[in-house]
Structure formats: structure tokens, C-alpha cells
Design a protein around this motif. Structure first.
Motif, PDB file in Angstrom:
ATOM      1  N   VAL A 308       0.867  -1.186   0.000  1.00 24.40           N
ATOM      2  CA  VAL A 308       0.000   0.000   0.000  1.00 24.40           C
ATOM      3  C   VAL A 308       0.899   1.229   0.000  1.00 24.40           C
ATOM      4  CG1 VAL A 308      -1.848   1.254   1.162  1.00 24.40           C
ATOM      5  CG2 VAL A 308      -1.734  -1.242   1.345  1.00 24.40           C
ATOM      6  N   ASP A 309       0.752   2.066  -1.019  1.00 31.19           N
ATOM      7  CA  ASP A 309       1.529   3.306  -1.093  1.00 31.19           C
ATOM      8  C   ASP A 309       3.021   3.040  -0.929  1.00 31.19           C
ATOM      9  OD1 ASP A 309      -0.802   4.778  -1.439  1.00 31.19           O
ATOM     10  OD2 ASP A 309      -1.052   5.113   0.729  1.00 31.19           O
ATOM     11  N   ALA A 310       3.511   2.070  -1.664  1.00 30.05           N
ATOM     12  CA  ALA A 310       4.944   1.735  -1.701  1.00 30.05           C
ATOM     13  C   ALA A 310       5.458   1.105  -0.414  1.00 30.05           C
ATOM     14  CB  ALA A 310       5.790   2.954  -2.051  1.00 30.05           C
ATOM     15  N   THR A 311       4.562   0.798   0.510  1.00 28.78           N
ATOM     16  CA  THR A 311       4.962   0.113   1.744  1.00 28.78           C
ATOM     17  C   THR A 311       4.564  -1.358   1.643  1.00 28.78           C
ATOM     18  OG1 THR A 311       4.708   2.113   3.071  1.00 28.78           O
ATOM     19  CG2 THR A 311       4.724   0.004   4.247  1.00 28.78           C
ATOM     20  N   THR A 312       5.545  -2.237   1.718  1.00 35.17           N
ATOM     21  CA  THR A 312       5.310  -3.673   1.558  1.00 35.17           C
ATOM     22  C   THR A 312       5.378  -4.374   2.912  1.00 35.17           C
ATOM     23  OG1 THR A 312       6.208  -3.676  -0.682  1.00 35.17           O
ATOM     24  CG2 THR A 312       6.125  -5.791   0.452  1.00 35.17           C
ATOM     25  N   THR A 313       4.385  -5.220   3.162  1.00 37.47           N
ATOM     26  CA  THR A 313       4.292  -5.933   4.436  1.00 37.47           C
ATOM     27  C   THR A 313       4.124  -7.426   4.173  1.00 37.47           C
ATOM     28  OG1 THR A 313       3.207  -4.016   5.442  1.00 37.47           O
ATOM     29  CG2 THR A 313       3.044  -6.142   6.614  1.00 37.47           C
ATOM     30  N   PRO A 314       4.972  -8.280   4.771  1.00 35.61           N
ATOM     31  CA  PRO A 314       4.779  -9.730   4.585  1.00 35.61           C
ATOM     32  C   PRO A 314       3.450 -10.175   5.183  1.00 35.61           C
ATOM     33  CG  PRO A 314       6.958  -9.243   5.478  1.00 35.61           C
ATOM     34  CD  PRO A 314       6.174  -7.984   5.573  1.00 35.61           C
ATOM     35  N   VAL A 315       2.765 -11.050   4.476  1.00 30.70           N
ATOM     36  CA  VAL A 315       1.515 -11.622   4.961  1.00 30.70           C
ATOM     37  C   VAL A 315       1.737 -13.058   5.425  1.00 30.70           C
ATOM     38  CG1 VAL A 315      -0.863 -12.243   4.372  1.00 30.70           C
ATOM     39  CG2 VAL A 315       0.139 -10.126   3.483  1.00 30.70           C
ATOM     40  N   GLN A 316       2.389 -13.854   4.595  1.00 29.31           N
ATOM     41  CA  GLN A 316       2.675 -15.236   4.965  1.00 29.31           C
ATOM     42  C   GLN A 316       3.811 -15.764   4.096  1.00 29.31           C
ATOM     43  OE1 GLN A 316       0.252 -19.447   5.258  1.00 29.31           O
ATOM     44  NE2 GLN A 316      -0.790 -17.578   5.899  1.00 29.31           N
ATOM     45  N   GLU A 317       4.680 -16.582   4.729  1.00 27.24           N
ATOM     46  CA  GLU A 317       5.788 -17.226   4.018  1.00 27.24           C
ATOM     47  C   GLU A 317       5.777 -18.709   4.345  1.00 27.24           C
ATOM     48  OE1 GLU A 317      10.645 -16.903   3.459  1.00 27.24           O
ATOM     49  OE2 GLU A 317       9.696 -16.056   5.239  1.00 27.24           O
ATOM     50  N   ARG A 318       5.997 -19.510   3.331  1.00 30.34           N
ATOM     51  CA  ARG A 318       6.044 -20.952   3.546  1.00 30.34           C
ATOM     52  C   ARG A 318       7.281 -21.527   2.868  1.00 30.34           C
ATOM     53  NH1 ARG A 318       0.065 -23.760   3.484  1.00 30.34           N
ATOM     54  NH2 ARG A 318      -0.848 -22.422   5.099  1.00 30.34           N
ATOM     55  N   THR A 319       7.978 -22.401   3.643  1.00 34.45           N
ATOM     56  CA  THR A 319       9.106 -23.147   3.079  1.00 34.45           C
ATOM     57  C   THR A 319       8.821 -24.641   3.066  1.00 34.45           C
ATOM     58  OG1 THR A 319      10.141 -23.162   5.264  1.00 34.45           O
ATOM     59  CG2 THR A 319      10.811 -21.414   3.750  1.00 34.45           C
ATOM     60  N   ASP A 320       7.659 -25.024   3.591  1.00 32.79           N
ATOM     61  CA  ASP A 320       7.194 -26.409   3.539  1.00 32.79           C
ATOM     62  C   ASP A 320       5.781 -26.403   2.984  1.00 32.79           C
ATOM     63  OD1 ASP A 320       9.447 -27.792   4.694  1.00 32.79           O
ATOM     64  OD2 ASP A 320       8.883 -26.869   6.599  1.00 32.79           O
ATOM     65  N   GLY A 321       5.450 -27.476   2.256  1.00 30.91           N
ATOM     66  CA  GLY A 321       4.127 -27.574   1.667  1.00 30.91           C
ATOM     67  C   GLY A 321       3.053 -27.793   2.710  1.00 30.91           C
ATOM     68  N   PRO A 322       1.778 -27.701   2.340  1.00 27.69           N
ATOM     69  CA  PRO A 322       1.355 -27.378   0.974  1.00 27.69           C
ATOM     70  C   PRO A 322       1.572 -25.907   0.642  1.00 27.69           C
ATOM     71  CG  PRO A 322      -0.554 -27.588   2.405  1.00 27.69           C
ATOM     72  CD  PRO A 322       0.622 -27.987   3.229  1.00 27.69           C
ATOM     73  N   PHE A 323       1.886 -25.662  -0.630  1.00 23.48           N
ATOM     74  CA  PHE A 323       2.175 -24.304  -1.074  1.00 23.48           C
ATOM     75  C   PHE A 323       0.960 -23.619  -1.684  1.00 23.48           C
ATOM     76  CE2 PHE A 323       6.390 -26.303  -0.994  1.00 23.48           C
ATOM     77  CZ  PHE A 323       7.070 -25.375  -0.214  1.00 23.48           C
ATOM     78  N   SER A 324      -0.138 -24.322  -1.814  1.00 27.09           N
ATOM     79  CA  SER A 324      -1.407 -23.697  -2.180  1.00 27.09           C
ATOM     80  C   SER A 324      -2.234 -23.583  -0.914  1.00 27.09           C
ATOM     81  CB  SER A 324      -2.133 -24.538  -3.237  1.00 27.09           C
ATOM     82  OG  SER A 324      -1.417 -24.540  -4.456  1.00 27.09           O
ATOM     83  N   PHE A 325      -2.656 -22.363  -0.598  1.00 24.87           N
ATOM     84  CA  PHE A 325      -3.311 -22.143   0.682  1.00 24.87           C
ATOM     85  C   PHE A 325      -4.157 -20.876   0.628  1.00 24.87           C
ATOM     86  CE2 PHE A 325       0.844 -20.169   0.650  1.00 24.87           C
ATOM     87  CZ  PHE A 325       0.622 -18.897   1.137  1.00 24.87           C
ATOM     88  N   GLN A 326      -4.948 -20.670   1.652  1.00 24.66           N
ATOM     89  CA  GLN A 326      -5.721 -19.437   1.794  1.00 24.66           C
ATOM     90  C   GLN A 326      -5.249 -18.713   3.032  1.00 24.66           C
ATOM     91  OE1 GLN A 326     -10.028 -18.849   0.727  1.00 24.66           O
ATOM     92  NE2 GLN A 326     -10.244 -18.922   2.952  1.00 24.66           N
ATOM     93  N   ALA A 327      -4.887 -17.446   2.876  1.00 22.68           N
ATOM     94  CA  ALA A 327      -4.436 -16.623   3.988  1.00 22.68           C
ATOM     95  C   ALA A 327      -5.497 -15.582   4.320  1.00 22.68           C
ATOM     96  CB  ALA A 327      -3.122 -15.937   3.636  1.00 22.68           C
ATOM     97  N   VAL A 328      -5.436 -15.084   5.529  1.00 25.11           N
ATOM     98  CA  VAL A 328      -6.320 -14.003   5.961  1.00 25.11           C
ATOM     99  C   VAL A 328      -5.495 -12.731   6.051  1.00 25.11           C
ATOM    100  CG1 VAL A 328      -7.832 -13.160   7.781  1.00 25.11           C
ATOM    101  CG2 VAL A 328      -7.776 -15.597   7.226  1.00 25.11           C
ATOM    102  N   ALA A 329      -5.892 -11.710   5.318  1.00 22.01           N
ATOM    103  CA  ALA A 329      -5.187 -10.429   5.323  1.00 22.01           C
ATOM    104  C   ALA A 329      -6.128  -9.337   5.811  1.00 22.01           C
ATOM    105  CB  ALA A 329      -4.672 -10.095   3.927  1.00 22.01           C
TER     106      ALA A 329
END
Length: 555
Positions: A308-329
Motif C-alpha cells: 500500500v503506497d509503496a509500503t510492503t508488508t509480509p503476509v505469509q511465508e512458507r518453506t514447507d508444503g502445501p504451497f497452495s493455501f488461503q491466507a487471511v489479510a
């Protein structure tokens, strides 16, 4: 005649008197006998032992058998009670100074000797040799492990003088338990690093060696003992290279572990990633963001961020599966209407290839009225008997607030459970009204044991996965009264774990002992027994393929 007899008798008397005088002159009085003559056995002290020696020779004269010159204390060539009396009268009297008792010595010998590092890898026998000691200690067997074990023994002579010896032992009879970290696959010409460590090793690592097909490729004698190996540039793709790492500790114990490295084709294909989110949302609202990521080989990382307005915020990171998922933001509450929140996902595979995708959400506080026009064609249809144009509006009139969110299942954790396991799940919702009466379903083979609502948007659900439950992703359905929320691929069933057993035999049907049997692309390996049998105690029950390496056998 009478006078002559008297003369003879007188002369005889003189002769007898003379003989008596002669005897008195040759045999000194008892008081004149040196006290040293009472020490018959010459041990510098008069004791009953000396009396015993005199009595043993009583009645003997010079020249007779059994005559003991030392027992003839007065030197009259006769051993009689005079000698016994003389010795008895002087009992316990010292007659000379005894020579000093030699000091004792003790020395220890360790068998077998320690190695060049000062360690033993088997039981040790410590033997002792002594001189001038009353007694010498018996050998001692040391079979306990430990560093700096001190064994000490002391001896004494008859005078009470002591001597001590001690040895320090370092004993380690346990082979090091080797663990390694290396990639399951690599490309021709790649340098493959091998991290090596040994757990709970008493004496410490001394040397590590990397063998490939029984050829030593690398050796290290210093920490951190990491090894390296270069896959031949001409190695064909699909080749499985058997690798053995041998660790030797300072005591000379050996431990080893075997792995298989797959020679792979270069991976030039990027992952496939996608992201979706609602088109609009109000400030401060929670929204579901769906991420889908796949790769033709293996994903290593998926990162979802919001901007948002050039400010980036991590929401979720995964290094183990499953890599298809639903996140809440959550849409920031201070974002002005009309702002754009961009959700971006980046997927990276094991070879470093990356791909990205994004979705935009417009921040709104009012919902606009939108006309809806539907043209029905063909004119005659099973539904409509005449041509018609339908017009209307969707959502609410201009200026109305956004409608309440549709209840959804936002996430489920953990994401997986194995056949035969009982799993405690946490279900998070958006716009939900969870209660303890909420119904949860995950499909055939999964039984819901109990449901507890922590709040309207959080459920704790305990489920039992049947041993024969179907493997793969499941749809999670949550119902509260007339309200129902679903999430596809929210939970996946993995194969159960159990025993896998087998027997290795050669072409003649003879068992192959001491072979290394490994599950490909894993750290799971066992060694076959004398009868060729092997058992994996905790592997996925669908394990069907293993890799075997054995001394004297190729492949």
C-alpha cells in the motif's frame, strides 16, 4: 706298699684337681659369654625362636650329628641346659642393629595401550608389578566409559613404608552417531557440500571421509569436518549415486551413514503461481487471499506480501508444503477510500527459478449501484417462452454501506494429518458465528470427535483420521445453524506411518548381510541383519521403493 698307694692316690687327686682347674679355665663363666651368642638365628633380637633352636640340639657334642655351633652359646662343645638358660634369660634383648627394610615399589601396566590420541575403544586391563611389598594388587579391568578416569593403588613393606602408582584412562567404546545434510539431487558438474556432525560422541570426531561407490572422494581432519564432492560433468541424468560418509572418533570408533544423490536434469522451468482476492474491501476488514503455487519438481519457498503506497508488508511465508493455501489479510484501517492494496505472491523452486503474480483490492466505504442487464438468446428456451430483456440492480442503492461479509473459512492449522492419527485442528473464520454446536465435516474417513468455540471466529476441532482414509486434500465444511462456510484444499490427509520389512538375497538365494537400505530422497536408512532382513520402523506405509548398497555388490 702302703706308702706307694698313698702317693698314687695323692698324685691322682692332684691330677683330678688339675683337670678340673683346666676345665674351669677353658669354659668362661656365663656372665662372660657375649649376649650376642644368645641370638642363635642371627636376626639381631633374642626370641623364643632362638630357644627353640637350642632345645632342638640338646645333648649334642662337637662332631655329633645335629650339633649346632650357634646353639653352643658358651663354646664348651656341649649343648645343655646352660645354653637354654642363657638364651631364655636374654629373650627380647636386641643384640645388634638390623639392616633397613628396602622401600617398596609398584608399577602399573595398561593393556592394550592407548592410541596416539590417548584413548581406548575397548575394556582396559591394568596390571601391577611390585618389589619389597607385603602384597601386590590384583589386575583391574576398566570397562566404564569416560574421560580422565584415575585408577590408583598403594603398597607397603614390612616397616610400613608405602608407594603409590596411578594411571589416567580415557575410554570411549561407542561409535559416533553420524548425521549429514546434503541435497537429495544435484546436476552434473555441481559441487555437493556435505555437512557432517556426530551426536553424543565422548572422545570427539577425529576424521570424516566421503566415499562414492567405495572410492574416497574427500577427507577432513579438522572441524567442522564438512566434506565436498563434485558430480562428474558427464554423469547421466537419472543416475542414483550411492554416497557413504564415515566418521572416526579419537578413540578409533567408526560410524557411517549412507545416502543416495540423484543426478538430475537442469531445471529451467519456472513455478506456476496465482493469487486471488476480493475486488474491493472496507478499511480494517479481514479478507481471504487465495494462493496457488506448483512446480514441475519441487517448490522451496512461497512468499505472500501486501503493498500500500509503496509500503510492503509480509503476509505469509512458507518453506514447507502445501504451497497452495488461503491466507487471511487485513486491510489497513487508515487507508483512504479509493486506495489500491496489492497482494503479490512469489514462488521459488529448489533450483532458484521464480515466478510472481498479483491481485488488487480497491478500498471502498460505499457501495455503488450497478445496473444489471441480461439478454436471453435464443428467444425460445426451456426457461423463457418469449424473448425478454431483464434489467435490475445488484447490491444496495447508492450511498449504502457495504453488506456484511459472507462467512468463510479463512484457514485451518495444521494443514495435514496422517492416516491413523488424531489431530487437533484450529479453524479460523471471517464473518462467522461459531459456537460449541457448530458442525464440522472433512469428508469420508475423518471423524470429528469434539468441537470447542473459543470465539465466533475461532474453533478448536479434534478429529480422528481413519487408517484407510483417502490420501489427498479435503474440503472443510463448517455449519452454524443456517450459516455455512467452506474452504477447499484446507486440509490434506497424508499416508500413515508404520513398519516396512524385507529380505535381501543374492542371485543364489543367499542372504546379504550388512547392506545399507535407504528410502530415496530421505534421511531414512537401516542395515540388513545376518539373515538379510531389514525393517523400517517409522516410514510412510506406501513406501515401495528402496535403494540398497552392499559391500561387494554393484548398483
Amino acid at each position: 706298699m702302703g706308702e706307694q698307694s698313698m702317693v698314687r692316690r695323692g698324685l691322682l687327686g692332684v691330677a683330678v684337681i688339675g683337670a678340673a682347674l683346666a676345665c674351669l679355665w677353658t669354659a668362661p663363666a656365663a656372665a662372660q659369654v657375649p649376649i650376642a651368642r644368645a641370638d642363635v638365628n642371627a636376626d639381631c633380637t633374642v626370641t623364643m625362636a632362638d630357644v627353640t633352636l637350642v632345645r632342638a640340639a640338646l645333648g649334642r657334642r662337637c662332631g655329633q650329628a645335629g650339633f649346632n655351633p650357634a646353639a653352643d652359646t658358651n663354646g664348651d662343645c656341649r649343648i645343655n641346659n646352660t645354653d637354654v638358660t642363657f638364651v631364655t634369660r636374654n629373650i627380647n634383648k636386641p643384640v645388634c642393629e638390623a639392616p633397613p627394610v628396602p622401600a617398596p615399589t609398584i608399577a602399573a601396566t595398561v593393556t592394550p595401550a592407548a592410541n596416539s590420541q590417548g584413548w581406548h575403544n575397548r575394556a582396559v586391563t591394568v596390571s601391577f608389578s611390585c618389589t619389597n611389598a607385603v602384597s601386590c594388587p590384583a589386575p583391574v579391568v576398566v570397562s566404564s566409559e569416560g574421560a580422565g578416569q584415575v585408577l590408583s593403588r598403594t603398597v607397603a613393606n614390612t616397616a610400613g613404608v608405602t608407594a603409590t602408582t596411578q594411571v589416567t584412562l580415557n575410554v570411549d567404546m561407542t561409535a559416533p552417531v553420524v548425521t549429514v545434510a546434503l541435497p537429495p539431487s544435484a546436476l552434473p558438474g555441481d559441487d555437493v557440500p556435505v555437512e557432517v556432525s556426530a551426536a553424543a560422541d565422548l572422545s570427539g570426531l577425529y576424521r570424516t571421509t566421503l566415499f562414492v561407490r567405495r572410492n574416497a572422494e574427500d577427507t577432513r581432519l579438522t572441524a567442522p569436518f564438512g566434506l565436498a564432492w563434485t558430480i562428474p560433468a558427464d554423469a547421466p541424468a537419472g543416475l542414483e549415486e550411492p554416497v557413504e560418509i564415515v566418521a572416526e572418533d579419537r578413540a578409533g570408533n567408526f560410524g557411517s551413514i549412507r545416502r543416495v544423490v540423484l543426478v538430475d536434469d537442469p531445471d529451467l522451468t519456472d513455478p506456476l503461481v496465482g493469487v486471488s482476492a476480493p475486488a474491493s474491501a472496507a478499511p480494517g476488514s479481514a479478507i481471504p487471499v487465495r494462493v496457488d503455487a506448483t512446480d514441475d519438481r519441487a517448490l522451496a519457498r512461497v512468499l505472500l506480501v501486501s503493498t500500500v503506497d509503496a509500503t510492503t508488508t509480509p503476509v505469509q511465508e512458507r518453506t514447507d508444503g502445501p504451497f497452495s493455501f488461503q491466507a487471511v489479510a487485513t486491510i489497513p484501517g487508515d487507508v483512504p477510500e479509493g486506495s489500491i492494496v496489492t497482494f503479490s505472491v512469489t514462488g521459488t523452486d529448489a533450483s532458484g527459478n521464480t515466478a510472481s503474480a498479483s491481485a488488487q483490492v480497491r478500498v471502498v466505504t460505499l457501495v455503488e449501484t450497478t445496473s444489471l442487464e441480461v439478454q436471453v438468446d435464443p428467444v425460445f428456451s426451456p426457461t423463457f417462452q418469449a424473448g425478454a430483456v431483464l434489467t435490475g440492480t445488484i447490491n444496495r442503492g447508492q450511498g449504502a454501506a457495504p453488506p456484511p461479509p459472507v462467512p468463510i473459512v479463512a484457514s485451518v492449522a495444521p494443514l495435514t494429518g496422517r492416516q491413523g492419527e488424531t489431530v487437533q485442528l484450529t479453524v479460523a473464520g471471517i464473518g462467522t458465528a461459531f459456537t460449541n454446536l457448530t458442525q464440522v465435516a472433512l469428508g469420508p474417513g475423518i471423524s470429528v470427535l469434539d468441537v470447542v468455540a473459543d470465539d465466533p471466529t475461532t474453533l478448536r476441532v479434534r478429529v480422528a483420521v481413519a487408517p484407510d482414509a483417502g490420501v489427498g486434500p479435503r474440503v472443510v465444511s463448517v455449519s452454524t445453524g443456517q450459516q455455512e462456510a467452506l474452504l477447499a484444499s484446507a486440509f490434506s490427509v497424508l499416508p500413515g506411518r508404520g513398519l516396512v520389512t524385507g529380505t535381501l538375497v543374492d542371485a543364489d538365494g543367499q542372504p546379504i548381510a550388512n547392506a545399507q537400505v535407504c528410502v530415496p530422497n530421505s534421511a531414512v536408512c537401516v542395515t540388513s541383519g545376518a539373515d538379510g532382513t531389514f525393517t523400517f520402523a517409522d516410514v510412510e506405509v506406501d513406501t515401495r521403493r528402496v535403494v540398497v548398497t552392499a559391500p561387494g555388490y554393484e548398483g
